[in-house]
Design a protein around this motif. Structure first.
Motif, mmCIF file in Angstrom:
data_model
loop_
_atom_site.group_PDB
_atom_site.id
_atom_site.type_symbol
_atom_site.label_atom_id
_atom_site.label_comp_id
_atom_site.label_asym_id
_atom_site.label_seq_id
_atom_site.Cartn_x
_atom_site.Cartn_y
_atom_site.Cartn_z
ATOM 1 N N GLN A 10 0.852 -1.207 0.000
ATOM 2 C CA GLN A 10 0.000 0.000 0.000
ATOM 3 C C GLN A 10 0.884 1.252 0.000
ATOM 4 O O GLN A 10 0.594 2.234 -0.681
ATOM 5 C CB GLN A 10 -0.902 0.012 1.243
ATOM 6 N N ASN A 14 1.379 3.583 -3.742
ATOM 7 C CA ASN A 14 1.047 5.013 -3.770
ATOM 8 C C ASN A 14 2.216 5.821 -4.317
ATOM 9 O O ASN A 14 2.054 6.693 -5.169
ATOM 10 C CB ASN A 14 0.741 5.530 -2.353
ATOM 11 N N ASN A 80 -2.576 0.823 -4.513
ATOM 12 C CA ASN A 80 -2.478 2.273 -4.310
ATOM 13 C C ASN A 80 -3.874 2.872 -4.202
ATOM 14 O O ASN A 80 -4.845 2.295 -4.704
ATOM 15 C CB ASN A 80 -1.739 2.914 -5.477
ATOM 16 N N SER A 81 -3.944 4.044 -3.581
ATOM 17 C CA SER A 81 -5.234 4.725 -3.498
ATOM 18 C C SER A 81 -5.595 5.253 -4.878
ATOM 19 O O SER A 81 -4.722 5.543 -5.707
ATOM 20 C CB SER A 81 -5.172 5.870 -2.501
ATOM 21 N N THR A 101 -2.049 14.338 -1.383
ATOM 22 C CA THR A 101 -1.185 13.192 -1.089
ATOM 23 C C THR A 101 -0.074 13.563 -0.118
ATOM 24 O O THR A 101 0.234 12.805 0.811
ATOM 25 C CB THR A 101 -0.573 12.631 -2.394
ATOM 26 N N TYR A 166 -11.895 11.462 -4.259
ATOM 27 C CA TYR A 166 -11.003 10.306 -4.221
ATOM 28 C C TYR A 166 -10.195 10.225 -2.926
ATOM 29 O O TYR A 166 -9.501 9.248 -2.688
ATOM 30 C CB TYR A 166 -10.023 10.346 -5.401
ATOM 31 N N ALA A 169 -10.047 7.327 -0.108
ATOM 32 C CA ALA A 169 -9.308 6.095 -0.411
ATOM 33 C C ALA A 169 -8.065 5.943 0.468
ATOM 34 O O ALA A 169 -7.620 4.831 0.727
ATOM 35 C CB ALA A 169 -8.909 6.078 -1.890
ATOM 36 N N PHE A 170 -7.510 7.051 0.931
ATOM 37 C CA PHE A 170 -6.345 6.960 1.829
ATOM 38 C C PHE A 170 -6.736 6.433 3.215
ATOM 39 O O PHE A 170 -5.931 5.817 3.901
ATOM 40 C CB PHE A 170 -5.732 8.345 2.062
ATOM 41 N N LYS A 219 -14.196 5.156 -2.943
ATOM 42 C CA LYS A 219 -13.286 4.597 -1.942
ATOM 43 C C LYS A 219 -12.311 3.561 -2.480
ATOM 44 O O LYS A 219 -11.753 2.786 -1.731
ATOM 45 C CB LYS A 219 -14.117 3.985 -0.809
ATOM 46 N N GLY A 221 -9.209 1.380 -4.487
ATOM 47 C CA GLY A 221 -7.753 1.351 -4.515
ATOM 48 C C GLY A 221 -7.141 0.230 -3.697
ATOM 49 O O GLY A 221 -6.603 -0.727 -4.240
ATOM 50 N N LYS A 222 -7.275 0.365 -2.387
ATOM 51 C CA LYS A 222 -6.551 -0.539 -1.492
ATOM 52 C C LYS A 222 -6.923 -2.007 -1.636
ATOM 53 O O LYS A 222 -6.155 -2.881 -1.285
ATOM 54 C CB LYS A 222 -6.811 -0.138 -0.038
#
Lengths: 249, 97
Positions: A10, A14, A80-81, A101, A166, A169-170, A219, A221-222
């Motif tokens: 992860q 990113n 990645n997010s 970011t 977005y 997503a983190f 949400k 990505g991960k």
């Protein structure tokens, strides 16, 4: 072990994907100094990604090297997010993506300095130095653009609004996030989120920009679900290792 | 044909390589404001650990000698040996003189 590798990836993914987006912009910045500054950030991020991929290769013990992990996975294996894969629409989008970011990285690595995992603790200390500078630079750009001409202000607000959806997503916890936090290896993303939100609000206030209120949030990505853009990024990144599997640097 | 410079003002960059050392001119950069000037200077000239100190100053604020003044500014020093510190013994171990 698998969960720990996922957690490492992860972090690395990113950095790798955002670095790729910044590299695409190399030679296209509005002027020379800005071009150097952007590619500097790209280089910092690729350095971070490389260190983590090498460590993952060592941990899994299958005789692979960092490059294999960076370049030879399927799209749904990238974690990645979804924010970092968004395209370079214009300078405002590039800076807004960077700002969101950088602020995440800053608070994430600050927390990660307390990790019980020695490797993550070391990489957090090293990255924090770089990321502190990245955040300073992108915050100042957002303020400069927000207080700039009418066009600059309007384009920056558009980018801030568009990319806002977005950002969760983190902070949405993956299984790896939950497990690693329990093991005191990972960080508490709620803490990171609160600090992130505070910083973003501060900078947008100073920039005379509005804090987005939209609750339409994406949400991905991960867990390996991505926007339509990641496939194209990977096609470009993977072209060379696919065509020349034995190529060396 | 004339071109307009839209890259901001020109700033001169000075780098100090170690604490206690003089700042040396490194070059020039473009920037719109002070924060951007110091960051562009950092990104352009100190990426490889070249310095521990950094100054930037707007080029227009530097006062310089005009080429047609060079003669009376610099020449008179040459024929007076006593203006040069060559009559002293330098102690061993002094590195920066």
């Amino acid at each position: 072990m698998e969960t720990k590798i996922k957690y490492y990836l992860q972090i690395a993914d990113n950095a790798l994907i955002l670095s790729h987006r910044l590299s695409e912009y190399c030679s296209r910045a509005p002027f020379l100094e800005e071009d150097l500054a952007n590619t500097n950030v790209a280089l910092d991020l690729i350095g971070l990604a490389e260190a983590v991929y090498e460590e993952v290769a060592r941990m899994e013990g299958k005789g692979r090297i960092g490059d294999n992990i960076a370049y030879l996975r399927k799209e749904n294996e990238y974690v990645n997010s979804i924010l970092v894969e968004q395209p370079n629409e214009d300078f405002a989008h590039i800076m807004a993506r960077q700002f969101y970011t950088d602020a995440f990285h800053f608070y994430f690595f600050t927390e990660l300095c307390n990790s019980k995992d020695e490797f993550l603790q070391a990489i957090a200390h090293k990255s924090l130095k770089e990321v502190t500078y990245h955040l300073r630079r992108s915050s100042e750009w957002i303020i400069r653009l927000g207080k700039g001409t009418e066009e600059a202000k309007q384009r920056t607000q558009t980018a801030i609004d568009k990319l806002w959806k977005y950002t969760p997503a983190f902070f949405i916890e993956s299984k790896a996030d939950v497990q690693m936090l329990k093991n005191e290896v990972g960080v508490d993303l709620h803490t990171v989120y609160n600090q992130w939100k505070q910083k973003v609000s501060e900078v947008l206030y100073l920039a005379h920009l509005k804090i987005p209120t939209s609750d339409f949030l994406i949400k991905g990505g991960k867990e390996g679900v991505h926007s339509e853009y990641l496939g194209y990024i990977l096609a470009e990144m993977q072209f060379l290792p696919n065509k020349y599997p034995d190529a060396v640097w | 044909m004339s071109t307009t410079d839209t890259q901001g003002e020109l700033w001169e960059v000075f780098i100090q390589s170690k604490a206690g050392q003089p700042f040396k001119h490194a070059g020039a950069i473009h920037a719109y404001d002070r924060e951007m000037a110091i960051e562009n200077a950092r990104d352009t000239y100190t990426r490889r650990g070249e310095g521990t100190g950094l100054w930037v100053v707007k080029s227009k604020h530097i006062v310089s000698v005009q080429p047609n003044e060079e003669g009376y500014f610099f020449d008179p020093a040459n024929d007076k040996v006593y203006r040069h510190p060559t009559f002293y013994d330098m102690p061993e171990g002094v590195k920066n003189m």
